[in-house]
Scaffold this motif. Sequence first.
Motif, PDB file in Angstrom:
ATOM      1  N   HIS A  88      20.576  13.808  40.163  1.00 60.30           N
ATOM      2  CA  HIS A  88      21.159  13.411  41.448  1.00 60.30           C
ATOM      3  C   HIS A  88      21.526  14.606  42.315  1.00 60.30           C
ATOM      4  O   HIS A  88      21.779  14.445  43.510  1.00 60.30           O
ATOM      5  CB  HIS A  88      22.374  12.493  41.239  1.00 60.30           C
ATOM      6  N   PRO A 110      22.118   3.364  28.575  1.00 56.62           N
ATOM      7  CA  PRO A 110      23.301   3.122  29.420  1.00 56.62           C
ATOM      8  C   PRO A 110      24.423   2.368  28.712  1.00 56.62           C
ATOM      9  O   PRO A 110      25.578   2.463  29.119  1.00 56.62           O
ATOM     10  CB  PRO A 110      22.741   2.292  30.582  1.00 56.62           C
ATOM     11  N   LEU A 114      27.445   4.740  29.893  1.00 54.34           N
ATOM     12  CA  LEU A 114      28.344   4.292  30.958  1.00 54.34           C
ATOM     13  C   LEU A 114      29.822   4.305  30.566  1.00 54.34           C
ATOM     14  O   LEU A 114      30.659   4.734  31.374  1.00 54.34           O
ATOM     15  CB  LEU A 114      27.931   2.906  31.447  1.00 54.34           C
ATOM     16  N   ARG A 125      28.635   4.720  40.066  1.00 56.30           N
ATOM     17  CA  ARG A 125      27.592   3.953  40.723  1.00 56.30           C
ATOM     18  C   ARG A 125      26.249   4.312  40.102  1.00 56.30           C
ATOM     19  O   ARG A 125      26.135   5.293  39.376  1.00 56.30           O
ATOM     20  CB  ARG A 125      27.556   4.255  42.218  1.00 56.30           C
ATOM     21  N   LEU A 126      25.224   3.545  40.433  1.00 52.93           N
ATOM     22  CA  LEU A 126      23.888   3.854  39.931  1.00 52.93           C
ATOM     23  C   LEU A 126      23.499   5.280  40.295  1.00 52.93           C
ATOM     24  O   LEU A 126      22.900   5.996  39.484  1.00 52.93           O
ATOM     25  CB  LEU A 126      22.870   2.860  40.514  1.00 52.93           C
ATOM     26  N   GLU A 127      23.854   5.734  41.499  1.00 51.66           N
ATOM     27  CA  GLU A 127      23.513   7.088  41.932  1.00 51.66           C
ATOM     28  C   GLU A 127      24.135   8.142  41.021  1.00 51.66           C
ATOM     29  O   GLU A 127      23.563   9.207  40.805  1.00 51.66           O
ATOM     30  CB  GLU A 127      23.986   7.315  43.370  1.00 51.66           C
ATOM     31  N   THR A 129      24.570   7.949  37.823  1.00 52.45           N
ATOM     32  CA  THR A 129      23.894   8.015  36.525  1.00 52.45           C
ATOM     33  C   THR A 129      22.609   8.835  36.577  1.00 52.45           C
ATOM     34  O   THR A 129      22.156   9.346  35.547  1.00 52.45           O
ATOM     35  CB  THR A 129      23.536   6.611  36.009  1.00 52.45           C
ATOM     36  N   ALA A 132      17.821   6.005  38.324  1.00 55.27           N
ATOM     37  CA  ALA A 132      16.785   5.636  39.284  1.00 55.27           C
ATOM     38  C   ALA A 132      16.043   6.877  39.769  1.00 55.27           C
ATOM     39  O   ALA A 132      14.814   6.880  39.904  1.00 55.27           O
ATOM     40  CB  ALA A 132      17.409   4.888  40.464  1.00 55.27           C
ATOM     41  N   LEU A 224      26.828  -2.679  36.609  1.00 58.42           N
ATOM     42  CA  LEU A 224      26.135  -1.393  36.662  1.00 58.42           C
ATOM     43  C   LEU A 224      25.150  -1.264  35.501  1.00 58.42           C
ATOM     44  O   LEU A 224      24.047  -0.724  35.665  1.00 58.42           O
ATOM     45  CB  LEU A 224      27.150  -0.245  36.631  1.00 58.42           C
ATOM     46  N   GLU A 227      21.976  -2.899  36.384  1.00 50.33           N
ATOM     47  CA  GLU A 227      21.208  -2.075  37.321  1.00 50.33           C
ATOM     48  C   GLU A 227      20.468  -0.957  36.592  1.00 50.33           C
ATOM     49  O   GLU A 227      19.329  -0.608  36.936  1.00 50.33           O
ATOM     50  CB  GLU A 227      22.138  -1.443  38.359  1.00 50.33           C
ATOM     51  N   CYS A 228      21.107  -0.380  35.600  1.00 51.52           N
ATOM     52  CA  CYS A 228      20.571   0.804  34.923  1.00 51.52           C
ATOM     53  C   CYS A 228      19.434   0.500  33.954  1.00 51.52           C
ATOM     54  O   CYS A 228      18.507   1.318  33.802  1.00 51.52           O
ATOM     55  CB  CYS A 228      21.689   1.502  34.144  1.00 51.52           C
ATOM     56  N   TYR A 231      15.487   1.016  34.543  1.00 52.40           N
ATOM     57  CA  TYR A 231      15.062   2.413  34.669  1.00 52.40           C
ATOM     58  C   TYR A 231      15.041   3.090  33.301  1.00 52.40           C
ATOM     59  O   TYR A 231      14.090   3.814  32.963  1.00 52.40           O
ATOM     60  CB  TYR A 231      16.005   3.166  35.619  1.00 52.40           C
TER      61      TYR A 231
END
Length: 247
Positions: A88, A110, A114, A125-127, A129, A132, A224, A227-228, A231
């Motif tokens: 990131h 995750p 997490l 947030r996803l960002e 981690t 993505a 979350l 979401e993870c 990926y």
Amino acid sequence: MFSEPLRIHMWSGPRNISTATMYAFRQRSDTLVVDEPLYASYLAASGADHPVAAEVIASQERDPQKVIARQFRGPAAKPVVFFKQMTHHLLDLDRSFLSEGRHFLLIRDPRFMLPSLGRVLASPRLEDTGLALHLDLYRTLEDMGQEPAVVDSRLLQNQPEAVLRLLCRHLDIPFEPAMLSWPAGPKPEDGVWAPHWYAAAHKTTGFNPWAAPAEPFPDHLNDLLQECMPYYTALRKVALEPQENHA
């Protein structure tokens, strides 16, 4: 000085045993390690609320183009330079410099990453981690003609020598047994953020075998996690796999 050193970039998300992996490469006789050289530029550009953000920004070069010119290019004191990177931290950087190094991605399930991240960041947030971005970076590197390796942290913990041998072969460097252990405590290369992120790594002297957490997964991180997982699953399918893992 070595005019054209081999530069290895390890791309990770937080809480992925990335510090332990940096310490493993630090033990090599031919390698200089650099801890998250793009962290200050990321914080300055994003305004992310991280522990000791002001101290991080003050401790490093904030202009990413200068980091690229001074650290990702040019001579170095050893023939191999290993960069511990957070995916990131790339933000919107021009990624053309990636073609000049070799790369591997470090991932962690995750379900176990997490809860650890949530103990450092109040509302991850996803960002945060990097997952993505991991998949996007993997595809970018493939488009450049690279063959990025993917290392799953659980396999690395349980079979460190086998995984490191595979990784070194992929990176075209010799495996060194010294990579399997290191002294406990802080290291001179640690960033100023180490007291807030590296407490567990500083207690290690090698890769500790994976163990399931005793605590249940936190309910507030379930969305979350969903979401993870796609990926992580996509990257896990291409991770390095020691033969004995199939026995």
